[in-house]
Design an enzyme around this catalytic site. Structure first.
Site, PDB file in Angstrom:
ATOM      1  N   SER A  11      31.859 -89.850 -55.251  1.00  0.00           N
ATOM      2  CA  SER A  11      31.405 -90.869 -54.312  1.00  0.00           C
ATOM      3  C   SER A  11      30.140 -91.544 -54.819  1.00  0.00           C
ATOM      4  O   SER A  11      29.466 -91.054 -55.710  1.00  0.00           O
ATOM      5  CB  SER A  11      31.138 -90.230 -52.949  1.00  0.00           C
ATOM      6  OG  SER A  11      30.095 -89.285 -53.058  1.00  0.00           O
ATOM      7  N   LYS A  54      18.562 -87.630 -39.790  1.00  0.00           N
ATOM      8  CA  LYS A  54      18.312 -88.900 -40.482  1.00  0.00           C
ATOM      9  C   LYS A  54      17.463 -89.825 -39.621  1.00  0.00           C
ATOM     10  O   LYS A  54      16.532 -90.467 -40.100  1.00  0.00           O
ATOM     11  CB  LYS A  54      19.639 -89.566 -40.854  1.00  0.00           C
ATOM     12  CG  LYS A  54      20.391 -88.826 -41.958  1.00  0.00           C
ATOM     13  CD  LYS A  54      21.768 -89.430 -42.139  1.00  0.00           C
ATOM     14  CE  LYS A  54      22.587 -88.813 -43.227  1.00  0.00           C
ATOM     15  NZ  LYS A  54      22.586 -87.399 -43.387  1.00  0.00           N
TER      16      LYS A  54
END
Length: 75
Positions: A11, A54
């Site tokens: 990825s 996050k």
């Protein structure tokens, strides 16, 4: 971990893609925006986990906008 197995090693992060495109176009990226997510080999954006962490990290650094994959948000 199912999600990690799908994306590990195959990825590219969305942030890296945005950075490369901005560099190629000569455009400066907005420093007040954070981005999370990964692209698979077909270019699909994969969902991410740990959005609370996050968001907390963004808030601690004064970042007021976090872009996340729609597939990561519960509707």
């Amino acid at each position: 971990n199912d999600l990690e197995d799908k994306t590990d090693g195959r990825s590219l992060t969305v942030a890296a893609v945005i950075s490369l495109v901005c560099m190629a176009m000569g455009v400066e990226a907005d420093q007040g925006v954070a981005v999370t997510g990964c692209l698979d080999l077909r270019g699909n954006v994969c969902p991410v986990r740990g959005l609370e962490g996050k968001l907390a990290g963004c808030m601690a650094r004064g970042i007021r906008r976090l872009l996340v994959p729609a597939s990561s948000v519960e509707h």
